[in-house]
Design a protein around this motif. Structure first.
Motif, PDB file in Angstrom:
ATOM      1  N   GLY A   1       1.028  -1.513  -0.186  1.00  0.00           N
ATOM      2  CA  GLY A   1       0.260  -0.137  -0.211  1.00  0.00           C
ATOM      3  C   GLY A   1       0.956   1.468   0.495  1.00  0.00           C
ATOM      4  N   MET A   2       0.544   1.876  -0.602  1.00  0.00           N
ATOM      5  CA  MET A   2       1.780   3.417  -1.653  1.00  0.00           C
ATOM      6  C   MET A   2       0.351   4.268  -1.550  1.00  0.00           C
ATOM      7  SD  MET A   2       4.921   3.778  -3.275  1.00  0.00           S
ATOM      8  CE  MET A   2       4.548   3.768  -4.827  1.00  0.00           C
TER       9      MET A   2
ATOM     10  N   SER B   1      -6.261  10.830  -6.121  1.00  0.00           N
ATOM     11  CA  SER B   1      -6.835   9.953  -6.301  1.00  0.00           C
ATOM     12  C   SER B   1      -7.259   8.533  -5.273  1.00  0.00           C
ATOM     13  CB  SER B   1      -5.769   8.596  -7.377  1.00  0.00           C
ATOM     14  OG  SER B   1      -5.948   7.090  -7.948  1.00  0.00           O
ATOM     15  N   ASP B   2      -7.562   8.246  -5.033  1.00  0.00           N
ATOM     16  CA  ASP B   2      -8.448   8.101  -4.197  1.00  0.00           C
ATOM     17  C   ASP B   2      -7.536   6.557  -3.663  1.00  0.00           C
ATOM     18  OD1 ASP B   2      -9.635  10.086  -2.419  1.00  0.00           O
ATOM     19  OD2 ASP B   2     -11.871   8.265  -2.972  1.00  0.00           O
ATOM     20  N   LEU B   3      -6.952   5.899  -2.064  1.00  0.00           N
ATOM     21  CA  LEU B   3      -6.724   4.420  -2.211  1.00  0.00           C
ATOM     22  C   LEU B   3      -7.391   3.437  -2.263  1.00  0.00           C
ATOM     23  CD1 LEU B   3      -3.706   3.857  -1.078  1.00  0.00           C
ATOM     24  CD2 LEU B   3      -4.605   3.514   1.279  1.00  0.00           C
ATOM     25  N   GLN B   4      -6.067   3.129  -3.694  1.00  0.00           N
ATOM     26  CA  GLN B   4      -7.072   2.189  -4.688  1.00  0.00           C
ATOM     27  C   GLN B   4      -6.712   0.610  -4.685  1.00  0.00           C
ATOM     28  OE1 GLN B   4      -9.196   3.584  -8.052  1.00  0.00           O
ATOM     29  NE2 GLN B   4      -8.515   5.587  -7.422  1.00  0.00           N
ATOM     30  N   SER B   5      -7.605   0.514  -5.786  1.00  0.00           N
ATOM     31  CA  SER B   5      -6.315  -1.190  -5.847  1.00  0.00           C
ATOM     32  C   SER B   5      -5.806  -0.966  -7.491  1.00  0.00           C
ATOM     33  CB  SER B   5      -7.589  -2.408  -7.025  1.00  0.00           C
ATOM     34  OG  SER B   5      -6.560  -3.247  -7.206  1.00  0.00           O
ATOM     35  N   ALA B   6      -4.584  -0.724  -7.323  1.00  0.00           N
ATOM     36  CA  ALA B   6      -3.270  -0.139  -8.581  1.00  0.00           C
ATOM     37  C   ALA B   6      -4.042  -1.231  -9.706  1.00  0.00           C
ATOM     38  CB  ALA B   6      -1.850  -0.741  -7.972  1.00  0.00           C
ATOM     39  N   GLY B   7      -4.857  -2.139  -9.559  1.00  0.00           N
ATOM     40  CA  GLY B   7      -5.172  -2.766 -10.750  1.00  0.00           C
ATOM     41  C   GLY B   7      -6.009  -1.183 -11.725  1.00  0.00           C
ATOM     42  N   ASN B   8      -6.627  -0.672 -11.351  1.00  0.00           N
ATOM     43  CA  ASN B   8      -7.524   0.415 -11.618  1.00  0.00           C
ATOM     44  C   ASN B   8      -6.434   1.909 -12.520  1.00  0.00           C
ATOM     45  OD1 ASN B   8      -9.589  -0.653 -10.700  1.00  0.00           O
ATOM     46  ND2 ASN B   8      -9.250   0.460  -8.877  1.00  0.00           N
TER      47      ASN B   8
ATOM     48  N   ALA C   1      -1.104  16.873   5.073  1.00  0.00           N
ATOM     49  CA  ALA C   1      -0.613  15.849   3.747  1.00  0.00           C
ATOM     50  C   ALA C   1      -0.516  15.253   4.049  1.00  0.00           C
ATOM     51  CB  ALA C   1       0.017  16.366   2.472  1.00  0.00           C
ATOM     52  N   MET C   2       0.911  14.105   5.054  1.00  0.00           N
ATOM     53  CA  MET C   2       1.703  13.953   5.119  1.00  0.00           C
ATOM     54  C   MET C   2       0.335  12.772   6.788  1.00  0.00           C
ATOM     55  SD  MET C   2       6.078  14.709   6.224  1.00  0.00           S
ATOM     56  CE  MET C   2       5.804  13.754   6.591  1.00  0.00           C
ATOM     57  N   GLU C   3       0.226  13.505   7.472  1.00  0.00           N
ATOM     58  CA  GLU C   3      -0.818  12.889   8.315  1.00  0.00           C
ATOM     59  C   GLU C   3      -1.859  12.406   7.831  1.00  0.00           C
ATOM     60  OE1 GLU C   3      -3.114  15.216  12.520  1.00  0.00           O
ATOM     61  OE2 GLU C   3      -2.777  15.264  11.094  1.00  0.00           O
ATOM     62  N   GLU C   4      -3.000  12.901   6.484  1.00  0.00           N
ATOM     63  CA  GLU C   4      -3.955  12.040   6.300  1.00  0.00           C
ATOM     64  C   GLU C   4      -2.936  11.218   5.341  1.00  0.00           C
ATOM     65  OE1 GLU C   4      -7.418  11.525   4.688  1.00  0.00           O
ATOM     66  OE2 GLU C   4      -6.652  12.747   6.321  1.00  0.00           O
ATOM     67  N   ALA C   5      -2.088  10.679   4.429  1.00  0.00           N
ATOM     68  CA  ALA C   5      -1.242  10.158   4.383  1.00  0.00           C
ATOM     69  C   ALA C   5      -0.590   8.056   5.564  1.00  0.00           C
ATOM     70  CB  ALA C   5       0.606   9.648   3.720  1.00  0.00           C
ATOM     71  N   TYR C   6      -0.625   8.626   6.575  1.00  0.00           N
ATOM     72  CA  TYR C   6      -0.471   8.143   7.812  1.00  0.00           C
ATOM     73  C   TYR C   6      -1.696   7.455   8.398  1.00  0.00           C
ATOM     74  CZ  TYR C   6       0.221   6.843  12.728  1.00  0.00           C
ATOM     75  OH  TYR C   6       0.276   6.587  13.732  1.00  0.00           O
TER      76      TYR C   6
ATOM     77  N   ALA D   1      -5.393   2.142   8.061  1.00  0.00           N
ATOM     78  CA  ALA D   1      -7.027   1.588   7.843  1.00  0.00           C
ATOM     79  C   ALA D   1      -6.515   0.524   6.739  1.00  0.00           C
ATOM     80  CB  ALA D   1      -7.843   2.600   7.423  1.00  0.00           C
ATOM     81  N   ALA D   2      -5.358   0.625   5.752  1.00  0.00           N
ATOM     82  CA  ALA D   2      -5.106  -0.489   4.798  1.00  0.00           C
ATOM     83  C   ALA D   2      -4.335  -2.251   4.749  1.00  0.00           C
ATOM     84  CB  ALA D   2      -3.929   0.493   3.911  1.00  0.00           C
ATOM     85  N   THR D   3      -4.702  -2.377   4.271  1.00  0.00           N
ATOM     86  CA  THR D   3      -4.362  -4.329   4.868  1.00  0.00           C
ATOM     87  C   THR D   3      -3.379  -4.692   3.922  1.00  0.00           C
ATOM     88  OG1 THR D   3      -5.550  -4.495   2.922  1.00  0.00           O
ATOM     89  CG2 THR D   3      -7.665  -4.741   4.867  1.00  0.00           C
TER      90      THR D   3
END
Length: 925
Positions: free
Chosen positions: A465-466, A514-521, A543-548, A553-555
């Motif tokens: 997750g990046m 771009s929201d955190l989503q599958s890189a397949g999109n 912005a760094m805090e939002e990325a953190y 919450a990512a799997t």
């Protein structure tokens, strides 16, 4: 002037129309029911007929031809640096102080107009020229002093200035063509050329022969009755040549550095230096081989040519550039011509350049190659060549664990040119900074490699997750934001469908691009990234805090943040957010673009966040950095499981190597083979280990493991280690077989001639071979030329060398079936312009030019404009007969005017009964 005249009708078929029109007018006259008096109707018919005849002659193009001897004289004035200017002070080397106009030109022109009796009867214009023809003007020109710009300053209402002349060359042919093209057809043409005759470009005699023009001359008729007649003749525009003195300031120049084109390694040879001087002097002569001074001597210089010889020999180099400088002179004017160079090629053991991230670990490979008679130079990444001349010293360039982020775009372009156009070899060895891990995805070097840096991730590899945090403030405008968007897309391309990617942009605030989503999109992510536009301030912490928060919450099993900025952010708890990321097993890398960043802060964030810090001084390196970071963070590009190499494709190159006894390799970089490569060795997983292919004229090789102690530790003690690497290196390096081939390169007046003499192994001339030379100029521009056979075994090609610097040549010779026989590399150095060389006035050329064109050499000032109509002959000059041309005056304007007036009269005659006012009213009814 001659007063006789004649008429010309270019379109006589309009007159033929009168045969039909005039009878029609008469027919309608007799059929007319008008009750006007007969006399008025007759006058009306005559008026209409006259109108018709006038219009017919106007449409036929009736013109008056009058003989004239009025001249149109163009004074073409040489303003190049070689012409003497009495008012010049010593000209600085950079040419920053332009000279005053040549006084010898002014003196001659003043005498022309003061001693001629009728200069006002003729048309006069001036054409300054040097490397190109200037602007034709009615004012006597002054030497160009303005900067070479043709556009006014923004917001200025002033007209654009004419471009400044480049005084570093002399193209007399261009001046003649420009003057001939400006000649009007109804004047006697004449060009008066004021020059020293030392042309450095163009062919003046060919240009003179191209000035043929149609002129009408007076001739005696064939009957011998002395009646003047006229005929059309094709004649050349006469060119009078006025020789100008060359510069006579005290001057010393290095005229030539003569070196043999090729020598054997260690063989003694002479460097012959030619120094020309127009006065006696003493100077320090220094000889450099590359950047190293090999000789320094004080020498006395006599007026004229001075020749010195210095013995040299070359070891450890394939291409040596000898540069000679002369200085310490008591009197000298121009400094640009005090340096000249020559190139020498050597033959000897093949040489390899190894660029290694850890030079101490390369010693085993170096020893292995030396055992096989292959010389190997090892350099750190800082020693990556910056010029083709440096690369030309080697047959093969090897990069061992060097990241793309450590190379400039120019260095990578040089490597491609070296392989593609000069036949050099290129090899990349594996490591944690090579191929995809080194950021080579979509770079110039990946283009030339036989493998791709992207690959399909294995299912068992951990998901990533990046989040990319990209600065979009106003300072990121232009190339920076475009490269940042390209970098973000490159990162997305390298991720698989099990990975997740999000993009946050920030200025004074932040928002999700771009929201955190599958890189397949990938299509949707690319579209979102493309909409980023620069503007606003720089506030990075939110912005760094939002990325953190989003990655918490990512799997995904692996989590990574890349922060890119080009400025100094508003305050925030950056160390705290970096520590929070590290505590949550989220790594964070930072990228500083340009010099305006808080590099200490970004380094600290990367250190605490257990990531990496990058400095991108050029925005064009951003895609490489992001690709490198993506591959590193995904932990999927390295396979460090021991394996035994598998031979997929037998090849004579490795025929005598027993891979069944080869020990384990301990790891490799995962890549994909390209469709047309030769896939030689594979890993047990089927990934490429060794592959090569032809790229342009050269060969490139990919070996995805290494040749040192990390992955190749067990191979270092393998008996086949030396033989394996020697044979792979020989397969990929440039082949320079010089047996039976002699190459010669000469350069004169910015034009080079390369000749190749070849014989076959039986000693016979090699004829009808397909021979081609690739020319690489100092700006890496390249073009290919066919070398034409001019005699048994000899092939020749010529090309222009307009730029100063090193030109590199690669010659290939093939059979008619396309089989490569051999290839050769050579080069030449083009130094200062020929304009700066010492030459006397070329009177022979000026005399030939005047004789060829029908002009006069060094005419007296009072002979430029004729004073009578008879033949003229000056002492020592041929008889000059005045030319006469026909001046055409179109008559359609007065014809149409008269026809218009007659038309008004005709309208009146058809509307008004003039008999009411006639005294003999009614007599002709």
């Amino acid at each position: 002037m001659i007063d006789s005249f004649s008429f010309e009708v270019p379109h006589p078929w309009w007159l033929a129309s009168l045969i039909l029109i005039v009878p029609l007018l008469a027919y309608y006259y007799w059929r007319s029911l008008s009750d006007f008096p007969l006399r008025q109707r007759v006058i009306s018919l005559a008026t209409r007929t006259a109108i018709t005849i006038l219009l017919a002659f106007a449409l036929a193009g009736l013109a008056l031809l009058r003989p004239t001897q009025q001249q149109f004289v163009i004074f073409a004035i040489d303003q190049s640096l070689s012409v003497d200017s009495a008012n010049d002070e010593q000209l600085p080397a950079d040419g920053s102080k332009p000279p005053a106009k040549p006084s010898q030109v002014d003196e001659y022109l003043d005498r022309v107009f003061s001693q001629s009796t009728n200069p006002g009867d003729h048309k006069v214009m001036y054409l300054p020229f040097a490397a190109q023809a200037g602007t034709l003007t009615t004012e006597r020109p002054k030497p160009s002093t303005q900067q070479p710009s043709t556009s006014p300053a923004p917001g200025s209402s002033a007209p654009a200035l004419p471009p400044a002349l480049d005084r570093n060359s002399t193209d007399i042919a261009a001046a003649i063509r420009s003057a001939a093209g400006a000649m009007p057809p109804d004047y006697v043409p004449r060009i008066v050329l004021l020059t020293d005759g030392n042309q450095t470009a163009g062919d003046v005699l060919q240009a003179a022969l191209g000035t043929a023009s149609l002129v009408t001359t007076d001739r005696k008729t064939m009957s011998g009755n002395n009646t003047p007649g006229s005929a059309r003749d094709v004649q050349l525009i006469p060119i009078d040549t006025v020789p100008l003195k060359v510069r006579d300031e005290n001057e010393v120049q290095v005229a030539a550095v003569d070196v043999p084109a090729q020598v054997r390694e260690g063989e003694p040879f002479y460097v012959e230096v030619v120094i020309n001087s127009n006065h006696e002097d003493e100077g320090l002569v220094e000889v450099f081989r590359g950047a190293h001074k090999v000789l320094s001597e004080t020498r006395k210089l006599k007026a004229g040519e001075n020749r010195f010889r210095f013995q040299q020999s070359i070891t450890g180099e394939r291409l040596a550039q000898y540069t000679v400088k002369v200085g310490g002179l008591s009197q000298d004017t121009l400094l640009d011509n005090n340096t000249e160079s020559g190139l020498v090629f050597t033959t000897g053991k093949p040489r390899v350049l190894l660029i290694e991230s850890e030079t101490k670990l390369a010693q085993q490979l170096v020893w292995a190659l030396q055992q096989e008679e292959i010389e190997c130079d090892v350099r750190p990444v800082e020693g990556m060549p910056e010029s083709l001349a440096d690369l030309q010293n080697y047959e093969l360039l090897v990069l061992s664990n060097i990241p793309a982020t450590s190379l400039s775009q120019r260095q990578m372009e040089l490597a491609r040119t070296y392989v593609q156009d000069l036949g050099g070899g290129f090899m990349m060895l594996g490591g944690d900074q090579s191929f995809g891990l080194g950021g080579y995805y979509k770079t110039v070097l990946e283009e030339i490699l036989p493998v791709r840096s992207d690959f399909e991730k294995e299912k068992e590899k951990p998901s990533l997750g990046m989040v990319l945090v990209i600065d979009k403030s106003g300072s990121m405008g232009g190339e920076k934001i475009e490269m940042a968007k390209e970098a973000a897309k490159s990162a997305a391309e390298l991720l698989g469908p099990r990975d997740q990617l999000g993009v946050i942009a920030f200025d004074g605030d932040f928002y999700w691009v771009s929201d955190l989503q599958s890189a397949g999109n990938k299509g949707r992510i690319f579209d979102d990234i493309s909409r980023i536009e620069a503007g606003g301030g720089t506030t990075m912490y939110p912005a760094m805090e939002e990325a953190y928060n989003s990655l918490q919450a990512a799997t995904a099993k692996l989590k990574h943040v890349i922060v890119l900025t080009d400025g100094i952010s508003s305050p925030g708890d950056f160390e705290g957010i970096a520590q929070s990321m590290a505590s949550s097993r989220i790594t964070c890398s930072t990228v500083a673009v340009g010099e305006g960043c808080d590099s200490k802060l970004l380094e600290e964030i990367a250190r605490i966040g257990q990531g990496r810090y990058f400095e991108a001084m050029e925005a064009s390196t951003l895609p490489q950095i992001f690709a490198k970071e993506t591959m590193t963070a995904s932990k999927s590009a390295i396979n460090e499981q021991p394996f035994v190499p598998q031979l997929l494709r037998p090849t004579p190159v490795l025929a005598d190597i027993d891979f069944e006894t080869a020990p384990f390799l301990l790891g490799y970089v995962v890549t994909r083979p390209k469709a047309t490569c030769e896939f030689i060795l594979a890993t047990e997983s089927g990934d490429p280990l060794l592959a090569w292919w032809r790229y342009g004229l050269g060969t490139t090789v990919a070996f995805t493991s290494d040749a040192k102690s990390r992955w190749g530790a067990e191979w270092l003690t393998w008996p086949g280690f030396s033989k394996f690497w020697a044979q792979v290196v020989r397969q990929s390096m440039r082949k320079n077989d010089v047996k039976g081939v002699v190459v010669d390169v000469k350069q004169e007046r910015r034009r080079a001639t390369v000749s190749l003499d070849a014989i076959d192994p039986s000693g016979r001339f090699l004829n009808r071979a397909e021979t081609e030379v690739t020319v690489i100029d100092p700006q890496l521009g390249q073009h290919k030329l066919e070398m034409k056979q001019t005699s048994p075994g000899r092939y020749v090609a010529e090309f222009d060398t307009p730029l100063s610097g090193a030109y590199h040549l690669n010659m290939t010779q093939k059979t008619s079936g396309g089989t490569l026989l051999h290839q050769q590399t050579r080069g030449l150095i083009v130094g200062y312009p020929d304009e700066l060389r010492l030459h006397p006035t070329n009177e022979d050329l000026l005399k030939t030019l005047a004789s060829t064109s029908g002009g006069r050499f060094s005419p007296a000032p009072d002979e430029i404009f004729p004073t009578d109509t008879g033949d003229r002959q000056s002492e020592g000059q041929p008889v000059v007969r005045p030319r006469t041309v026909q001046r055409t005056t179109p008559l359609w304007p007065p014809l149409v005017t008269i026809a218009s007036l007659l038309f008004l009269l005709d309208v009146a005659l058809r509307r008004i009964d003039f008999s009411l006012w006639w005294p003999w009213r009614g007599r002709f009814r």
